[in-house]
Every structure is written in C-alpha cells, then in structure tokens.
Enzyme design. Structure first.
Site, PDB file in Angstrom:
ATOM      1  N   ASP A  13      33.419   0.501 -24.294  1.00  0.00           N
ATOM      2  CA  ASP A  13      34.882   0.493 -24.139  1.00  0.00           C
ATOM      3  C   ASP A  13      35.299   0.775 -22.693  1.00  0.00           C
ATOM      4  OD1 ASP A  13      37.475   0.177 -25.071  1.00  0.00           O
ATOM      5  OD2 ASP A  13      37.693   2.289 -25.602  1.00  0.00           O
ATOM      6  N   ASN A  15      36.619  -1.725 -20.377  1.00  0.00           N
ATOM      7  CA  ASN A  15      36.544  -2.824 -19.393  1.00  0.00           C
ATOM      8  C   ASN A  15      37.895  -3.092 -18.731  1.00  0.00           C
ATOM      9  OD1 ASN A  15      33.903  -3.226 -20.101  1.00  0.00           O
ATOM     10  ND2 ASN A  15      34.277  -5.039 -21.361  1.00  0.00           N
ATOM     11  N   THR A  59      36.623  -6.933 -35.506  1.00  0.00           N
ATOM     12  CA  THR A  59      37.515  -7.735 -36.352  1.00  0.00           C
ATOM     13  C   THR A  59      38.982  -7.501 -35.976  1.00  0.00           C
ATOM     14  OG1 THR A  59      37.278  -5.961 -38.007  1.00  0.00           O
ATOM     15  CG2 THR A  59      36.012  -7.957 -38.383  1.00  0.00           C
ATOM     16  N   ASN A  61      39.921  -7.086 -32.709  1.00  0.00           N
ATOM     17  CA  ASN A  61      40.177  -7.552 -31.337  1.00  0.00           C
ATOM     18  C   ASN A  61      40.924  -8.891 -31.275  1.00  0.00           C
ATOM     19  OD1 ASN A  61      37.138  -6.047 -30.014  1.00  0.00           O
ATOM     20  ND2 ASN A  61      39.238  -5.293 -29.848  1.00  0.00           N
ATOM     21  N   ARG A  64      44.558  -9.137 -29.784  1.00  0.00           N
ATOM     22  CA  ARG A  64      44.865  -9.145 -28.349  1.00  0.00           C
ATOM     23  C   ARG A  64      45.551 -10.453 -27.944  1.00  0.00           C
ATOM     24  NH1 ARG A  64      40.160  -5.757 -25.300  1.00  0.00           N
ATOM     25  NH2 ARG A  64      40.215  -4.024 -26.768  1.00  0.00           N
ATOM     26  N   ARG A 187      36.731   7.985 -30.884  1.00  0.00           N
ATOM     27  CA  ARG A 187      36.906   7.462 -32.241  1.00  0.00           C
ATOM     28  C   ARG A 187      35.885   6.367 -32.497  1.00  0.00           C
ATOM     29  NH1 ARG A 187      42.183   6.059 -29.813  1.00  0.00           N
ATOM     30  NH2 ARG A 187      41.962   4.051 -28.787  1.00  0.00           N
TER      31      ARG A 187
HETATM   32  C1  IPE Z   1      36.241  -1.041 -29.699  1.00  0.00           C
HETATM   33  O1  IPE Z   1      37.072  -0.984 -28.608  1.00  0.00           O
HETATM   34  C2  IPE Z   1      35.716  -2.451 -29.874  1.00  0.00           C
HETATM   35  C3  IPE Z   1      34.712  -2.889 -28.904  1.00  0.00           C
HETATM   36  C4  IPE Z   1      34.228  -2.155 -27.925  1.00  0.00           C
HETATM   37  C5  IPE Z   1      34.222  -4.238 -29.080  1.00  0.00           C
HETATM   38  P1  IPE Z   1      38.650  -1.159 -28.742  1.00  0.00           P
HETATM   39  O2  IPE Z   1      39.210  -1.044 -27.381  1.00  0.00           O
HETATM   40  O3  IPE Z   1      38.952  -2.408 -29.491  1.00  0.00           O
HETATM   41  O4  IPE Z   1      39.055   0.081 -29.650  1.00  0.00           O
HETATM   42  P2  IPE Z   1      40.449   0.853 -29.793  1.00  0.00           P
HETATM   43  O5  IPE Z   1      41.500  -0.200 -29.988  1.00  0.00           O
HETATM   44  O6  IPE Z   1      40.657   1.623 -28.532  1.00  0.00           O
HETATM   45  O7  IPE Z   1      40.265   1.745 -30.964  1.00  0.00           O
HETATM   46  C1  IPE Z   2      35.979  -3.111 -24.404  1.00  0.00           C
HETATM   47  O1  IPE Z   2      36.880  -2.902 -23.352  1.00  0.00           O
HETATM   48  C2  IPE Z   2      35.664  -4.567 -24.628  1.00  0.00           C
HETATM   49  C3  IPE Z   2      36.269  -5.150 -25.838  1.00  0.00           C
HETATM   50  C4  IPE Z   2      36.898  -4.493 -26.765  1.00  0.00           C
HETATM   51  C5  IPE Z   2      36.142  -6.579 -26.016  1.00  0.00           C
HETATM   52  P1  IPE Z   2      38.436  -3.002 -23.594  1.00  0.00           P
HETATM   53  O2  IPE Z   2      38.857  -4.425 -23.427  1.00  0.00           O
HETATM   54  O3  IPE Z   2      38.814  -2.396 -24.881  1.00  0.00           O
HETATM   55  O4  IPE Z   2      39.007  -2.154 -22.376  1.00  0.00           O
HETATM   56  P2  IPE Z   2      40.137  -1.055 -22.473  1.00  0.00           P
HETATM   57  O5  IPE Z   2      39.708  -0.070 -23.509  1.00  0.00           O
HETATM   58  O6  IPE Z   2      41.395  -1.763 -22.850  1.00  0.00           O
HETATM   59  O7  IPE Z   2      40.184  -0.465 -21.109  1.00  0.00           O
HETATM   60 MG    MG Z   3      39.342  -0.524 -25.483  1.00  0.00          MG
END
Ligand code: IPE
Ligand code: IPE
Ligand code: MG
Length: 233
Positions: A13, A15, A59, A61, A64, A187
């Site tokens: 998480d 990125n 599931t 994501n 977005r 979490r």
């Molecule tokens: C968890 O990260 C999913 C992945 C790393 C692929 P998210 O960024 O989607 O999780 P939440 O929304 O902060 O719980």
């Molecule tokens: C995790 O990084 C990668 C994926 C869930 C695909 P995020 O894209 O959730 O990055 P943050 O948490 O919004 O910084």
């Molecule tokens: Mg994230």
C-alpha cells in the site's frame, strides 16, 4: 537464530501517496511499486521464504477512477510480459488467486502461460492476488461446496476446515505466517481473511515504493521474536 516464516503475505500500500509526496501523479507510484515487486521476489528467494503472496488488485479497487484502473491494467500487462526471465533466473513458481475471468484475454493468457512455464520451479511460490477479496474467496468456496452437496457428491457432514480450505483459492498453500502492510494503515482491507487467522502482523509507515529487502528482513526478525500461541499456552 532467525526463524523464517514459510508464508509471507504483503499488502503493498501507499503507491499513490508516495508519488504525490514527490509531486508526481499517482500512476507514477504504481510504476515504481511494480519494480519493487521484482526486488522483493528476489529477496524472498534469498531468504528462503517458500510462499510470497502479494495483494496487487482487490475486488474493491474497481471503485477507483476509470483512468487509474485503466493504467493499472496496462501496467499489469506490460509487467507480466517482462517476468519470464526473472522467474527463470530465480526459480520462481508463479501463481494467481482471485477472479481473473474479468481481465482481458491478453492478461488471462499471460497469466496462464507464466503459471504453466514455471510449474516445476521450486525456490518460491509467488502468488499475485488479482481481483481478489477475502470475502469473495470464502463465498466462492461456500458456493462450490453447496453445489457439491446438491449434486450428492458430498454430505453436509463432510464439511470441515480441511475440506473448506481445499475449496479456497489458496488450496495447497499453508496459512499466512507473516502479514506485512506498508503505507501506514493498520487494516486487512479484505485480504486473506481465512488464511491470516493466526498471522503475525508487521506494519510499516513507509510507502510501498520505498520498501526494500532490508525492510523485509526487519519484518522477519520481528516475526522471529513473536511468541505464537495459536490459542494455547
Ligand atoms: C489494499 O490497499 C489493496 C491492495 C494493496 C491491492 P487499498 O489502498 O485498496 O486499501 P484501503 O482502501 O486503504 O483499505
Ligand atoms: C496500493 O497503493 C496499490 C493498489 C491498491 C493498486 P495505493 O494505490 O492504494 O496507494 P495509496 O494508498 O492511495 O497511497
Ligand atoms: Mg491504498
């Protein structure tokens, strides 16, 4: 002596936040994050971790913005195309969990090819969780079992932990020993709900694009010091 966990799972998480903190678009963070996957795969081999499972796309994501989802699908396709050598050179067996039937045909074919080509490799099983959700995993197992009972193949009396586990995406994999999450949130975000029942959790405030082999080692050392009781004494 350091105890090496057999199964390490990682919620990669942060990125987007990493990129934004550098004045870049979120997608740049995904791009750099995908490179870190290769480094950590090699480190897993070096540390003799047997199973490495990476939460790549949940599931949830799909919620977005379309442009980000489209970028992630493109990145998945281009990075899968480049994995052959990494897997061959490092003796990596490739595996996928999640409902990949929704991905385009090119991605599905790449996934199948890579799994097939690497099926005899044995240093580490690298599993990507793609369109994966812990609830989906459990529901799907429940439905498959219900169907088998309906068809008279099984009796409801046969349903126990072992049978249930054999119907999860992770059938044939051990439970998670060490669960790592980068990016500061504490979490599980619908990752391996069943399989992480007794996992040890290690959290990093740093974002996934900054995660290194040394961080992985630090998590293993921390794991090593935990007393796992599994409900016993
Ligand atoms: C968890 O990260 C999913 C992945 C790393 C692929 P998210 O960024 O989607 O999780 P939440 O929304 O902060 O719980
Ligand atoms: C995790 O990084 C990668 C994926 C869930 C695909 P995020 O894209 O959730 O990055 P943050 O948490 O919004 O910084
Ligand atoms: Mg994230």
């Amino acid at each position: 002596m350091v105890r090496i966990p057999e199964h390490v799972a990682i919620i990669m998480d942060g990125n987007g936040r990493w990129a934004q903190s550098h004045g870049r678009r979120r997608t740049y963070g995904h791009y750099i994050g995908s490179k870190v996957v290769d480094d950590i795969t090699k480190a897993a081999v070096e540390f003799k971790i047997k199973y490495l499972t990476l939460y790549t796309f949940s599931t949830e994501n799909w919620k977005r913005p379309k442009s980000e989802v489209r970028f992630l699908m493109g990145l998945l396709k281009s990075s899968l195309k480049k994995k052959r050598k990494l897997f061959k050179d490092n003796n990596v067996r490739f595996n996928v969990i999640g409902d990949v039937s929704v991905f385009d045909e090119i991605i599905q074919n790449l996934l199948m090819q890579l799994m097939d080509e690497t099926k005899d490799n044995e240093a580490v099983v690298l599993t990507l969780a793609l369109n994966y959700g812990g609830k989906l995993d459990i529901l799907r197992a429940a439905k498959t079992i219900a169907k088998r009972v309906e068809d008279g193949e099984l009796s409801s009396k046969d349903i126990n932990e072992k049978l249930f586990e054999a119907h999860l995406y992770t059938a044939n994999m051990p439970d998670v020993d060490l669960l790592i999450r980068t990016g500061g949130e504490k979490r599980i975000s619908n990752f391996l709900l069943w399989q992480a029942a007794y996992a040890e959790f290690v959290f990093f405030d740093k974002y996934w694009p900054e995660f290194t082999k040394e961080d992985l080692w630090q998590a293993i050392e921390e794991f090593s010091q935990r007393k796992r009781r599994f409900g016993g004494l």
